[in-house]
Scaffold this motif. Structure first.
Motif, mmCIF file in Angstrom:
data_model
loop_
_atom_site.group_PDB
_atom_site.id
_atom_site.type_symbol
_atom_site.label_atom_id
_atom_site.label_comp_id
_atom_site.label_asym_id
_atom_site.label_seq_id
_atom_site.Cartn_x
_atom_site.Cartn_y
_atom_site.Cartn_z
ATOM 1 N N LEU A 169 1.031 5.971 -7.282
ATOM 2 C CA LEU A 169 0.593 5.454 -5.990
ATOM 3 C C LEU A 169 0.083 6.562 -5.071
ATOM 4 C CD1 LEU A 169 3.558 3.001 -5.241
ATOM 5 C CD2 LEU A 169 1.388 2.508 -6.394
ATOM 6 N N THR A 170 -0.865 6.201 -4.219
ATOM 7 C CA THR A 170 -1.332 7.127 -3.185
ATOM 8 C C THR A 170 -0.218 7.253 -2.141
ATOM 9 O OG1 THR A 170 -2.258 5.422 -1.753
ATOM 10 C CG2 THR A 170 -3.719 6.320 -3.495
ATOM 11 N N GLU B 57 0.103 4.016 -0.211
ATOM 12 C CA GLU B 57 0.663 2.962 -1.062
ATOM 13 C C GLU B 57 2.163 3.176 -1.261
ATOM 14 O OE1 GLU B 57 -3.385 2.150 -3.715
ATOM 15 O OE2 GLU B 57 -1.798 3.460 -4.488
ATOM 16 N N VAL C 226 3.964 2.065 1.875
ATOM 17 C CA VAL C 226 4.029 0.602 1.892
ATOM 18 C C VAL C 226 5.090 0.125 0.900
ATOM 19 C CG1 VAL C 226 2.757 -1.528 1.356
ATOM 20 C CG2 VAL C 226 1.646 0.293 2.681
ATOM 21 N N TYR C 227 5.076 0.695 -0.298
ATOM 22 C CA TYR C 227 6.052 0.334 -1.339
ATOM 23 C C TYR C 227 7.476 0.580 -0.843
ATOM 24 C CZ TYR C 227 8.607 0.518 -5.770
ATOM 25 O OH TYR C 227 9.522 0.320 -6.773
ATOM 26 N N LYS D 65 -1.347 -1.061 10.884
ATOM 27 C CA LYS D 65 -2.408 -1.587 10.010
ATOM 28 C C LYS D 65 -2.452 -3.097 10.182
ATOM 29 C CE LYS D 65 -2.988 2.389 7.777
ATOM 30 N NZ LYS D 65 -4.138 3.201 8.004
ATOM 31 N N THR E 106 -4.757 -5.653 5.438
ATOM 32 C CA THR E 106 -4.731 -4.337 4.779
ATOM 33 C C THR E 106 -3.453 -4.181 3.972
ATOM 34 O OG1 THR E 106 -6.078 -3.363 6.528
ATOM 35 C CG2 THR E 106 -4.787 -1.831 5.171
ATOM 36 N N SER F 98 -3.571 -6.265 0.855
ATOM 37 C CA SER F 98 -4.433 -5.596 -0.121
ATOM 38 C C SER F 98 -3.680 -4.463 -0.818
ATOM 39 C CB SER F 98 -5.685 -5.073 0.577
ATOM 40 O OG SER F 98 -6.450 -4.304 -0.299
ATOM 41 N N HIS F 99 -2.965 -3.649 -0.032
ATOM 42 C CA HIS F 99 -2.201 -2.541 -0.611
ATOM 43 C C HIS F 99 -1.111 -3.055 -1.546
ATOM 44 C CE1 HIS F 99 -3.962 0.985 1.189
ATOM 45 N NE2 HIS F 99 -3.842 0.491 2.416
ATOM 46 N N ILE G 120 -0.674 -2.088 -5.367
ATOM 47 C CA ILE G 120 0.611 -1.501 -5.807
ATOM 48 C C ILE G 120 1.148 -2.293 -6.997
ATOM 49 C CG2 ILE G 120 3.040 -1.217 -5.148
ATOM 50 C CD1 ILE G 120 1.950 -0.613 -2.269
#
Length: 185
Positions: free
Chosen positions: A142-143, A146, A149-150, A168, A172, A175-176, A180
């Protein structure tokens, strides 16, 4: 070295360890300040540290961190705390094993293993560490955003809460989360 605030545990552990011919209890402390005051590197090979020495505080973690910084490499946590975050933090701070008080019968073996640098992770926490390793492998792809968010999702936050926390839009975040899910699966 034994650091334990509860007299029952301090007396019983000290008594039990004194019955073992190859283990010597050189320092016993009931508080963080007493532990720092009494600690002498030449007298301690292994430290057994309770995490909660003051009500609702994890001051034992501070002791683990400080002893590690003073080059004590063999620290075992003995506690009743089973929370994932606390267990991980204890290992981050330098403990080499973590035993719950319900498994106190394993203290002697753990001390011997630590002394001879043959540490095996106690079954009280092995599942937490294995799950953390698996989690780390998953999130490696993951970035940074990401992963954030995770992590928030893992903490139980919903999409709206994550969006507010990260400034955000909900779209968004949706989408993430979709990305993920596809990366992890």
């Amino acid at each position: 070295m034994l650091v334990e605030d509860e007299e029952f545990w301090r007396q019983n552990i000290t008594f039990e360890l004194k019955q073992v011919p190859d283990i010597e209890v050189t320092i016993v402390a009931a508080s963080k300040s007493e532990a720092f005051e009494k600690f002498c590197p030449s007298k301690v090979d292994v430290a057994l540290v309770d995490l909660c020495l003051t009500k609702h505080q994890f001051d034992g973690l501070e002791i683990v961190k400080a002893l590690t910084e003073r080059n004590l490499e063999r620290i075992i946590v003995l506690t009743s705390i089973r929370e994932r975050e606390i267990i991980l933090k204890a290992f981050d701070y330098g403990t080499i094993n973590y035993i719950t008080k319900s498994s106190c019968k394993d203290i002697v073996a753990s001390i011997r293993e630590a002394y001879y640098n043959r540490v095996s992770i106690h079954s009280d926490v092995s599942n937490v560490l294995i799950n953390e390793l698996k989690r780390e492998r998953k999130v490696k792809v993951l970035t940074p955003l990401e992963r954030e968010v995770y992590d928030l999702r893992e903490q139980g936050l919903n999409k709206k809460q994550i969006a507010q926390k990260l400034y955000k839009s909900i779209e968004t975040i949706k989408s993430h989360l979709k990305i993920i899910k596809s990366k992890i699966n």
